[in-house]
Scaffold this motif. Structure first.
Motif, PDB file in Angstrom:
ATOM      1  N   GLU A  27       0.833  -1.201   0.000  1.00  0.00           N
ATOM      2  CA  GLU A  27       0.000   0.000   0.000  1.00  0.00           C
ATOM      3  C   GLU A  27       0.873   1.259   0.000  1.00  0.00           C
ATOM      4  O   GLU A  27       0.579   2.234  -0.689  1.00  0.00           O
ATOM      5  N   TYR A  59       7.845  12.741   2.865  1.00  0.00           N
ATOM      6  CA  TYR A  59       7.035  11.659   3.462  1.00  0.00           C
ATOM      7  C   TYR A  59       7.546  11.293   4.855  1.00  0.00           C
ATOM      8  O   TYR A  59       6.787  10.872   5.721  1.00  0.00           O
ATOM      9  N   THR A  68       4.274   4.850  12.831  1.00  0.00           N
ATOM     10  CA  THR A  68       2.829   5.125  12.787  1.00  0.00           C
ATOM     11  C   THR A  68       2.014   3.834  12.653  1.00  0.00           C
ATOM     12  O   THR A  68       0.849   3.802  13.002  1.00  0.00           O
ATOM     13  N   TYR A  69       2.635   2.781  12.146  1.00  0.00           N
ATOM     14  CA  TYR A  69       1.917   1.510  11.980  1.00  0.00           C
ATOM     15  C   TYR A  69       2.083   0.579  13.175  1.00  0.00           C
ATOM     16  O   TYR A  69       1.359  -0.385  13.291  1.00  0.00           O
TER      17      TYR A  69
ATOM     18  N   TYR B  32      -9.277   4.394  -2.665  1.00  0.00           N
ATOM     19  CA  TYR B  32      -7.994   3.957  -2.121  1.00  0.00           C
ATOM     20  C   TYR B  32      -7.423   5.090  -1.259  1.00  0.00           C
ATOM     21  O   TYR B  32      -7.911   6.237  -1.324  1.00  0.00           O
ATOM     22  N   GLY B  33      -6.434   4.756  -0.456  1.00  0.00           N
ATOM     23  CA  GLY B  33      -5.952   5.684   0.567  1.00  0.00           C
ATOM     24  C   GLY B  33      -5.610   7.064   0.046  1.00  0.00           C
ATOM     25  O   GLY B  33      -6.065   8.074   0.594  1.00  0.00           O
ATOM     26  N   GLN B  49      -0.591  11.673   5.882  1.00  0.00           N
ATOM     27  CA  GLN B  49      -0.719  10.267   5.445  1.00  0.00           C
ATOM     28  C   GLN B  49      -0.324   9.283   6.546  1.00  0.00           C
ATOM     29  O   GLN B  49      -0.871   8.200   6.639  1.00  0.00           O
ATOM     30  N   GLY B  50       0.626   9.726   7.384  1.00  0.00           N
ATOM     31  CA  GLY B  50       1.062   8.892   8.505  1.00  0.00           C
ATOM     32  C   GLY B  50      -0.048   8.684   9.524  1.00  0.00           C
ATOM     33  O   GLY B  50       0.038   7.804  10.371  1.00  0.00           O
ATOM     34  N   TYR B  53      -3.364   6.361   6.926  1.00  0.00           N
ATOM     35  CA  TYR B  53      -3.228   4.944   6.549  1.00  0.00           C
ATOM     36  C   TYR B  53      -3.332   3.986   7.748  1.00  0.00           C
ATOM     37  O   TYR B  53      -4.106   3.033   7.693  1.00  0.00           O
ATOM     38  N   PRO B  54      -2.608   4.245   8.828  1.00  0.00           N
ATOM     39  CA  PRO B  54      -2.788   3.354   9.997  1.00  0.00           C
ATOM     40  C   PRO B  54      -4.225   3.393  10.520  1.00  0.00           C
ATOM     41  O   PRO B  54      -4.749   2.385  10.981  1.00  0.00           O
ATOM     42  N   ARG B  57      -6.415   1.091   8.480  1.00  0.00           N
ATOM     43  CA  ARG B  57      -6.164  -0.318   8.866  1.00  0.00           C
ATOM     44  C   ARG B  57      -6.853  -0.645  10.185  1.00  0.00           C
ATOM     45  O   ARG B  57      -7.420  -1.714  10.364  1.00  0.00           O
ATOM     46  N   TRP B  69      -8.025  -5.490  -2.750  1.00  0.00           N
ATOM     47  CA  TRP B  69      -6.948  -5.049  -3.654  1.00  0.00           C
ATOM     48  C   TRP B  69      -7.449  -5.102  -5.083  1.00  0.00           C
ATOM     49  O   TRP B  69      -8.083  -6.072  -5.491  1.00  0.00           O
ATOM     50  N   ARG B  78      -5.280  -0.585  -2.862  1.00  0.00           N
ATOM     51  CA  ARG B  78      -6.180  -1.150  -1.875  1.00  0.00           C
ATOM     52  C   ARG B  78      -7.380  -0.202  -1.701  1.00  0.00           C
ATOM     53  O   ARG B  78      -7.209   0.943  -1.266  1.00  0.00           O
ATOM     54  N   TYR B  80     -10.907   0.904  -0.033  1.00  0.00           N
ATOM     55  CA  TYR B  80     -11.657   0.786   1.235  1.00  0.00           C
ATOM     56  C   TYR B  80     -13.098   1.209   1.009  1.00  0.00           C
ATOM     57  O   TYR B  80     -13.368   2.130   0.216  1.00  0.00           O
TER      58      TYR B  80
END
Lengths: 325, 109
Positions: A27, A59, A68-69, B32-33, B49-50, B53-54, B57, B69, B78, B80
């Motif tokens: 992703e 980024y 972050t994940y 998608y994201g 974005q940080g 995205y998490p 999920r 996907w 991906r 959603y």
């Protein structure tokens, strides 16, 4: 390999999640390619490495992105942290006390209480205490870090330590059934020290075979005591079952201490025992033997008194709670 | 910590609280994201974005979103979309948000 691929790999390496790692990488790559394509369209130039570098800089570093994940940004989380603190305190306190007592006994029995031998034992003892404390703390942290990641539910929540507390209890007399945490922790610490001493983890040249016959029985009682105290720390209140266990244990301890008091020759004295007593000391071998024998008798009498007091408390508590119900 | 940093942190906290509602509200059609990120930005809600995205999920793990996907222009993406469970809670979240706005309007008037 493209810069974006290398970047995604670096993020992947830092991900602490076990499931879905490939999904995250896929992703992330797809997003970065979308962003790069958009930039190329905006500037009407084909995407090049300089553009990739600029994008990846914006980024964020692979560490930041991976963080972050990560579901556990901490080694020991808030779920088990209060329990971790309790156990850490017990372990550090019992280690310090136990090793300090052993060091003092070694100083008394194995040195003339002065000179280089004394300094050497003192220095080694303090050094051992320091290094053992660091190791013990490390093992506790390691154990809790593993629990944090592998045990989904310990049956203990933060609320067990905080939110179940009832402010209304401030106005009331403390319940006779509630346990005193300080007492329990002290008891655990001293029981550990007792176990270490009677099992001769540290060498004492004075325990006889007569003494050693009692050790398995004392071990059973001491281990039960520690398990009961840990259970009570968790449960926070006495109930009928825990009081009955306590009563059986204290009766057993009094019986053993009484039989030991009646048993002669619990201590054995050899030439080795006296080698550290200076020749010109006013306390000769006979004096030392008399003090040692008297000390063990006094210790056993103290054990009988303390156990009798605890037994009395448990019996009265059991009687009170049964009368209430 | 300077005043500017404190202000930035408070603003960040405020925005973080509404991202779940914003994302769920925009995912009645699949996205998608990155497209969701742009859509939110186009409407005035800039999200890092940080953070997004998490969050997507996590919402999927909680059963509020579903994902699949798809291969588009040789690039896997991906997508959603809000799940049945998400559709159930979205009106309640909207109501909660309206109540908060109403209370805060009165409070700040």
């Amino acid at each position: 390999m493209k810069l974006i691929d290398r970047y995604v790999n670096e993020v992947g390496k830092r991900l602490l999640v076990f499931q879905g790692r490939e999904d995250i990488e896929k992703e992330l790559r797809s997003t970065l390619e979308d962003m790069l394509e958009e930039r190329a369209q905006k500037t009407s130039k084909p995407a090049d490495e300089a553009m990739e570098i600029e994008l990846l800089k914006e980024y964020g570093s692979p560490e930041q992105v991976a963080m972050t994940y990560n579901p556990h940004p901490y080694l020991i989380g808030p779920r088990i942290f209060p329990l971790f603190l309790v156990i850490m305190r017990i372990v550090l306190l019992s280690t310090t006390l136990g090793m300090s007592i052993v060091m003092v006994i070694q100083l008394i029995t194995q040195s003339p209480l002065m000179g280089s031998e004394f300094t050497e034992i003192l220095g080694n003892g303090l050094g051992n205490i320091f290094s053992t404390l660091i190791s013990a703390a490390g093992y506790v942290v390691l154990a809790f870090a593993i629990i944090e990641r592998t045990v989904p539910d310990l049956g203990i929540s933060k609320e067990d330590f905080n939110e179940k507390w009832d402010p209304a209890s401030l106005a009331k007399e403390p319940s006779p059934d509630s346990v005193k945490r300080g007492e329990l922790i002290t008891e655990i610490v001293f029981t550990f020290i007792g176990l270490a001493i009677i099992n001769e983890i540290f060498y004492f040249p004075i325990f006889s075979d007569e003494f050693r016959k009692f050790v398995p029985w004392i071990n059973v009682i001491f281990v039960t005591e520690i398990l009961l105290d840990i259970y009570l720390l968790r449960k926070a209140v006495w109930d009928t079952a825990t009081r009955l266990v306590k009563i059986v244990m204290e009766v057993g301890m009094i019986a053993i201490a009484f039989i030991m008091l009646k048993t002669p020759n619990l201590l054995i004295f050899t030439a080795d025992t006296f080698k550290h007593i200076p020749e010109n000391s006013s306390l000769g071998a006979e004096g030392f033997m008399a003090i040692a024998n008297l000390s063990i008798s006094i210790a056993l009498i103290v054990v009988i008194i303390v156990s009798a007091v605890d037994l009395g408390k448990a019996v009265i508590g059991l009687w009170r709670s049964n009368r209430k119900s | 910590m300077t005043n500017t940093e404190s202000l930035e942190n408070v603003v960040l906290e405020l925005r973080r609280g509404v991202i779940v509602l914003a994302a769920l509200s925009q995912l009645s059609t699949e996205q998608y994201g990155y497209s969701l990120l742009k859509q939110l930005a186009d409407q005035g809600l800039e999200v890092d974005q940080g953070t997004l995205y998490p969050l997507l999920r996590r919402l999927e793990t909680q059963g509020l979103l579903e994902s699949v996907w798809k291969l588009e222009e040789a690039r896997p993406r991906r997508y959603y979309i809000i799940s049945a469970e998400g559709k159930k809670i979205l009106p309640k979240l909207k109501k909660e948000w309206a109540d908060i706005v109403s209370v805060m309007k009165k409070m700040l008037a």
